[in-house]
Design an enzyme around this catalytic site. Structure first.
Site, mmCIF file in Angstrom:
data_model
loop_
_atom_site.group_PDB
_atom_site.id
_atom_site.type_symbol
_atom_site.label_atom_id
_atom_site.label_comp_id
_atom_site.label_asym_id
_atom_site.label_seq_id
_atom_site.Cartn_x
_atom_site.Cartn_y
_atom_site.Cartn_z
ATOM 1 N N HIS A 81 0.441 -0.891 -0.016
ATOM 2 C CA HIS A 81 -0.280 -0.019 -0.328
ATOM 3 C C HIS A 81 0.931 1.224 -0.027
ATOM 4 C CE1 HIS A 81 -3.665 -1.926 1.774
ATOM 5 N NE2 HIS A 81 -2.556 -3.043 2.055
ATOM 6 N N GLU B 97 2.632 -1.017 4.605
ATOM 7 C CA GLU B 97 2.302 0.708 3.696
ATOM 8 C C GLU B 97 4.041 1.235 3.506
ATOM 9 O OE1 GLU B 97 -0.630 1.558 3.517
ATOM 10 O OE2 GLU B 97 -2.104 1.604 4.256
ATOM 11 N N HIS C 211 -2.953 -2.552 -3.552
ATOM 12 C CA HIS C 211 -3.940 -2.612 -3.477
ATOM 13 C C HIS C 211 -4.709 -2.613 -4.361
ATOM 14 C CE1 HIS C 211 -6.770 -0.560 0.137
ATOM 15 N NE2 HIS C 211 -7.426 -1.921 -0.136
ATOM 16 N N ASP D 206 -3.289 3.036 -4.788
ATOM 17 C CA ASP D 206 -2.240 2.399 -3.685
ATOM 18 C C ASP D 206 -1.496 1.462 -4.555
ATOM 19 O OD1 ASP D 206 -4.787 2.157 -1.803
ATOM 20 O OD2 ASP D 206 -2.549 1.553 -0.633
HETATM 21 ZN ZN LIG Z 1 -3.897 0.799 0.385
#
Ligand SMILES: [Zn+2]
Length: 204
Positions: A53, A135, A174, A184
């Site tokens: 992400h 992330e 994602h 993203d």
């Molecule tokens: Zn995401």
């Protein structure tokens, strides 16, 4: 005089890779900010997918405590107009890699983090059940940093070592599991670069 051999040893020690403790699901040597936003994976379900992400809070701004705060349910709604928009959102990821390469862990890898939302991978829905979410602190139009690629490769290597059910073929964005809803880690993420680094990290 210590000589070049000592230098090599020191370099190896300084870069000894982090490991995931199979019992706790925690990565050694990184900052842990444990999130209340997680629960158990369904019985018998193990990590089989890595989802990458991109995030920045507020969007497009780097640094600050806001991602930690979001993932721990402590984002002040009045801190920024965007924070008001996402007030009450209960989300998390297993880990974050900041712009300087710092890894932060929020959820043990064996548990289910809440990062993918409504999602599907190869006909299987609810990707949180069987995935790990990482992330990267980033933005749509800004390249990710060298440190982030290197650390993502290091973290991925540790995950592949810890979970035999994960493979380099099952790493997606994602945007791949929630097309039309999420985009993203954006086109700013260089997939070829990640796979080149992973190939270098794989055993011969
Ligand atoms: Zn995401």
């Amino acid at each position: 005089m210590l000589g070049p051999r000592y230098d090599v040893l020191m370099r190896v020690a300084a870069t000894s890779p982090p490991r995931i403790d199979g019992a706790t699901g925690l990565l050694s040597g990184v900052r842990q900010v444990l999130s209340p936003h997680f629960d158990s994976r369904p019985p018998g379900v193990v990590p089989e997918l890595l989802i990458v992400h991109g995030i920045s809070l507020p969007p497009g701004e780097f640094g600050g405590p806001w991602i930690d705060r979001l993932f721990t349910g402590q984002l002040p709604p009045n801190g920024h107009p965007y924070f008001k928009e996402i007030e009450g959102l209960r989300v998390s990821a297993h880990a974050l890699i900041r712009r300087d390469g710092e890894i932060v862990q929020y959820v043990p890898f064996g548990e289910r983090a809440w990062h993918a939302g409504r999602s599907e991978y190869r006909g299987r829905s609810a990707c949180n059940d069987f995935s790990i979410g990482v992330e990267l602190e980033g933005a749509r139009d800004i390249a990710y940093t060298d440190a982030q690629y290197n650390q993502l490769a290091v973290l991925t290597r540790a995950l592949l070592d810890a979970y035999a059910t994960l493979t380099p073929e099952h790493i997606v964005g994602h945007s791949d599991v929630a097309p039309g809803r999420k985009d993203d880690p954006w086109p700013s993420f260089d997939w070829a670069r990640l796979h080149a680094l992973l190939a270098r990290h794989l055993p011969d």
